[in-house]
Design a protein around this motif. Structure first.
Motif, PDB file in Angstrom:
ATOM      1  N   VAL A 160       0.833  -1.200   0.000  1.00  0.00           N
ATOM      2  CA  VAL A 160       0.000   0.000   0.000  1.00  0.00           C
ATOM      3  C   VAL A 160       0.875   1.260   0.000  1.00  0.00           C
ATOM      4  CG1 VAL A 160      -1.740   1.297   1.279  1.00  0.00           C
ATOM      5  CG2 VAL A 160      -1.894  -1.197   1.143  1.00  0.00           C
ATOM      6  N   TYR A 161       1.954   1.234   0.757  1.00  0.00           N
ATOM      7  CA  TYR A 161       2.838   2.394   0.816  1.00  0.00           C
ATOM      8  C   TYR A 161       4.289   1.950   0.975  1.00  0.00           C
ATOM      9  CZ  TYR A 161       2.547   1.578   5.897  1.00  0.00           C
ATOM     10  OH  TYR A 161       2.586   1.018   7.145  1.00  0.00           O
ATOM     11  N   ASP A 162       5.197   2.847   0.630  1.00  0.00           N
ATOM     12  CA  ASP A 162       6.631   2.703   0.872  1.00  0.00           C
ATOM     13  C   ASP A 162       7.066   3.897   1.696  1.00  0.00           C
ATOM     14  OD1 ASP A 162       7.949   0.409  -0.019  1.00  0.00           O
ATOM     15  OD2 ASP A 162       7.939   1.048  -2.108  1.00  0.00           O
ATOM     16  N   GLY A 163       7.576   3.642   2.905  1.00  0.00           N
ATOM     17  CA  GLY A 163       7.923   4.759   3.772  1.00  0.00           C
ATOM     18  C   GLY A 163       6.692   5.592   4.060  1.00  0.00           C
ATOM     19  N   ASP A 164       6.739   6.866   3.712  1.00  0.00           N
ATOM     20  CA  ASP A 164       5.581   7.756   3.892  1.00  0.00           C
ATOM     21  C   ASP A 164       4.901   8.061   2.567  1.00  0.00           C
ATOM     22  OD1 ASP A 164       5.874   8.028   6.683  1.00  0.00           O
ATOM     23  OD2 ASP A 164       7.455   9.525   6.405  1.00  0.00           O
ATOM     24  N   THR A 165       5.167   7.268   1.556  1.00  0.00           N
ATOM     25  CA  THR A 165       4.646   7.526   0.223  1.00  0.00           C
ATOM     26  C   THR A 165       3.671   6.436  -0.198  1.00  0.00           C
ATOM     27  OG1 THR A 165       6.730   8.602  -0.401  1.00  0.00           O
ATOM     28  CG2 THR A 165       5.259   7.943  -2.189  1.00  0.00           C
ATOM     29  N   LEU A 166       2.481   6.846  -0.591  1.00  0.00           N
ATOM     30  CA  LEU A 166       1.490   5.911  -1.098  1.00  0.00           C
ATOM     31  C   LEU A 166       1.952   5.379  -2.447  1.00  0.00           C
ATOM     32  CD1 LEU A 166      -1.418   4.907  -0.325  1.00  0.00           C
ATOM     33  CD2 LEU A 166      -2.273   6.700  -1.836  1.00  0.00           C
ATOM     34  N   ILE A 167       1.871   4.063  -2.634  1.00  0.00           N
ATOM     35  CA  ILE A 167       2.232   3.470  -3.912  1.00  0.00           C
ATOM     36  C   ILE A 167       1.150   3.831  -4.933  1.00  0.00           C
ATOM     37  CG2 ILE A 167       2.533   1.270  -5.141  1.00  0.00           C
ATOM     38  CD1 ILE A 167       3.820   0.183  -2.577  1.00  0.00           C
ATOM     39  N   PRO A 168       1.536   4.316  -6.100  1.00  0.00           N
ATOM     40  CA  PRO A 168       0.541   4.751  -7.091  1.00  0.00           C
ATOM     41  C   PRO A 168      -0.514   3.683  -7.368  1.00  0.00           C
ATOM     42  CG  PRO A 168       2.732   5.409  -7.793  1.00  0.00           C
ATOM     43  CD  PRO A 168       2.917   4.550  -6.568  1.00  0.00           C
ATOM     44  N   GLY A 169      -1.771   4.113  -7.342  1.00  0.00           N
ATOM     45  CA  GLY A 169      -2.886   3.221  -7.639  1.00  0.00           C
ATOM     46  C   GLY A 169      -3.404   2.438  -6.446  1.00  0.00           C
ATOM     47  N   ALA A 170      -2.695   2.493  -5.298  1.00  0.00           N
ATOM     48  CA  ALA A 170      -3.088   1.662  -4.156  1.00  0.00           C
ATOM     49  C   ALA A 170      -4.425   2.109  -3.561  1.00  0.00           C
ATOM     50  CB  ALA A 170      -2.003   1.680  -3.085  1.00  0.00           C
ATOM     51  N   ALA A 171      -4.616   3.410  -3.386  1.00  0.00           N
ATOM     52  CA  ALA A 171      -5.854   3.898  -2.776  1.00  0.00           C
ATOM     53  C   ALA A 171      -7.055   3.536  -3.643  1.00  0.00           C
ATOM     54  CB  ALA A 171      -5.776   5.408  -2.567  1.00  0.00           C
ATOM     55  N   ALA A 172      -6.933   3.731  -4.944  1.00  0.00           N
ATOM     56  CA  ALA A 172      -8.032   3.401  -5.846  1.00  0.00           C
ATOM     57  C   ALA A 172      -8.304   1.903  -5.853  1.00  0.00           C
ATOM     58  CB  ALA A 172      -7.718   3.891  -7.262  1.00  0.00           C
ATOM     59  N   ALA A 173      -7.248   1.096  -5.728  1.00  0.00           N
ATOM     60  CA  ALA A 173      -7.416  -0.359  -5.706  1.00  0.00           C
ATOM     61  C   ALA A 173      -8.191  -0.800  -4.474  1.00  0.00           C
ATOM     62  CB  ALA A 173      -6.048  -1.038  -5.737  1.00  0.00           C
ATOM     63  N   ILE A 174      -7.865  -0.212  -3.322  1.00  0.00           N
ATOM     64  CA  ILE A 174      -8.576  -0.543  -2.094  1.00  0.00           C
ATOM     65  C   ILE A 174     -10.038  -0.129  -2.202  1.00  0.00           C
ATOM     66  CG2 ILE A 174      -8.755   0.052   0.364  1.00  0.00           C
ATOM     67  CD1 ILE A 174      -5.655   0.194   0.358  1.00  0.00           C
ATOM     68  N   GLU A 175     -10.273   1.044  -2.786  1.00  0.00           N
ATOM     69  CA  GLU A 175     -11.654   1.512  -2.959  1.00  0.00           C
ATOM     70  C   GLU A 175     -12.432   0.557  -3.871  1.00  0.00           C
ATOM     71  OE1 GLU A 175     -14.110   5.556  -4.278  1.00  0.00           O
ATOM     72  OE2 GLU A 175     -11.911   5.519  -4.302  1.00  0.00           O
ATOM     73  N   ARG A 176     -11.810   0.077  -4.932  1.00  0.00           N
ATOM     74  CA  ARG A 176     -12.480  -0.864  -5.836  1.00  0.00           C
ATOM     75  C   ARG A 176     -12.844  -2.160  -5.110  1.00  0.00           C
ATOM     76  NH1 ARG A 176      -9.634  -2.458 -11.141  1.00  0.00           N
ATOM     77  NH2 ARG A 176     -11.745  -3.247 -11.567  1.00  0.00           N
ATOM     78  N   LEU A 177     -11.936  -2.655  -4.283  1.00  0.00           N
ATOM     79  CA  LEU A 177     -12.214  -3.889  -3.538  1.00  0.00           C
ATOM     80  C   LEU A 177     -13.351  -3.681  -2.545  1.00  0.00           C
ATOM     81  CD1 LEU A 177      -8.519  -5.017  -2.907  1.00  0.00           C
ATOM     82  CD2 LEU A 177     -10.153  -6.101  -4.468  1.00  0.00           C
ATOM     83  N   ARG A 178     -13.356  -2.538  -1.874  1.00  0.00           N
ATOM     84  CA  ARG A 178     -14.434  -2.238  -0.924  1.00  0.00           C
ATOM     85  C   ARG A 178     -15.769  -2.095  -1.658  1.00  0.00           C
ATOM     86  NH1 ARG A 178     -12.455  -1.364   4.152  1.00  0.00           N
ATOM     87  NH2 ARG A 178     -10.512  -0.206   4.480  1.00  0.00           N
TER      88      ARG A 178
END
Length: 257
Positions: free
Chosen positions: A13-31
């Motif tokens: 989902v993230y690396d360090g303090d940086t969100l991995i591109p596309g991760a937030a949208a992917a989680i939203e799609r699964l939800r």
């Protein structure tokens, strides 16, 4: 059919303090697809509240019940076995173990102590084992992706040193313990073989999930992944995908089947 999804956090989902591109949208799609999610992190430095706040700052809401960490699993083990912890963990994590001082016996609890890993502290931990304390490892990961982007030694190396010196095998409460994965599924009314795990660690995340009985486990090419990881451990990943966005697409195609 896939009925539940377990997601690693760091490296997926993230690396360090940086969100991995596309991760937030992917989680939203699964939800949005109605798939229950559980976030199964093997971090043994950060307390739960800090993890939840960190991902919230990135725009991802994770509830307390959705997050499972080795510290939470260890606290449950200590309570069930009436043990008080002898902590060999990062100072930030010590508060997770408050209220457990009254157990009838001792248990050495080893996590990622960071700069606290030195001869004196390792020897103190060894002596606790020699005196009869139970041996509880929060995790046994070999490496983690450090802030400089390179791999660094993780907790497993130090757990192995204590195991070698003491002749005692640890009780592992985080990944790849089967109980950890099955605990994440508890309450979801989902058999293990209808669940999928997504992780960046071919050994702890992927092989561990499949050995626990999960039906599918996907390895992403983000985080700590290095070329060839997919062939290094048995069982091998169900699929190798680019990132969480690709994993969500893979999952949704099969959840709808």
């Amino acid at each position: 059919m896939i009925r539940a999804v377990l997601l690693d956090l760091l490296g997926v989902v993230y690396d360090g303090d940086t969100l991995i591109p596309g991760a937030a949208a992917a989680i939203e799609r699964l939800r949005d697809a109605g798939l229950p999610l559980r976030f199964v992190s093997n971090t043994t430095r950060s307390p739960r509240g800090k993890i939840i706040a960190q991902v919230a700052a990135m725009g991802i809401e994770v509830t307390d019940e959705e997050l499972l960490t080795p510290a939470r699993a260890a606290v449950e083990w200590l309570r069930n076995h009436d043990r008080r912890p002898h902590l060999f963990v990062h100072p930030d994590l010590e508060g997770e173990f408050s209220g457990l001082e009254g157990g009838s016996g001792n248990a050495l609890v080893v996590g990622d102590a960071g700069e606290g890993f030195n001869h004196a502290s390792l020897n103190q931990a060894f002596r606790a084992l020699a005196a009869g304390a139970d041996f509880v490892a929060l995790a046994v990961n070999r490496t983690f992706k450090d802030a400089d982007g390179q791999l660094s030694l993780d907790t497993g190396a130090f757990v192995a040193a204590l195991e070698f010196a003491s002749g005692r095998s640890p009780i592992v409460v985080g990944k790849p313990s089967p109980d950890f994965f099955l605990s994440a599924l508890a309450g979801l009314n989902c058999p293990a073989d209808d669940a999928v795990m997504v992780g960046d660690d071919a050994e702890s995340d992927v092989a561990g999930a499949l050995r626990a009985g999960l039906g599918e486990a996907l390895l992403v090419r983000t985080g700590k992944y290095r070329p060839g990881d997919e062939t290094r451990f048995d069982p091998a990943p169900t699929a190798l995908v680019d990132d969480l966005a690709a994993a969500a697409e893979w999952i949704l195609n099969r959840a709808a089947a």
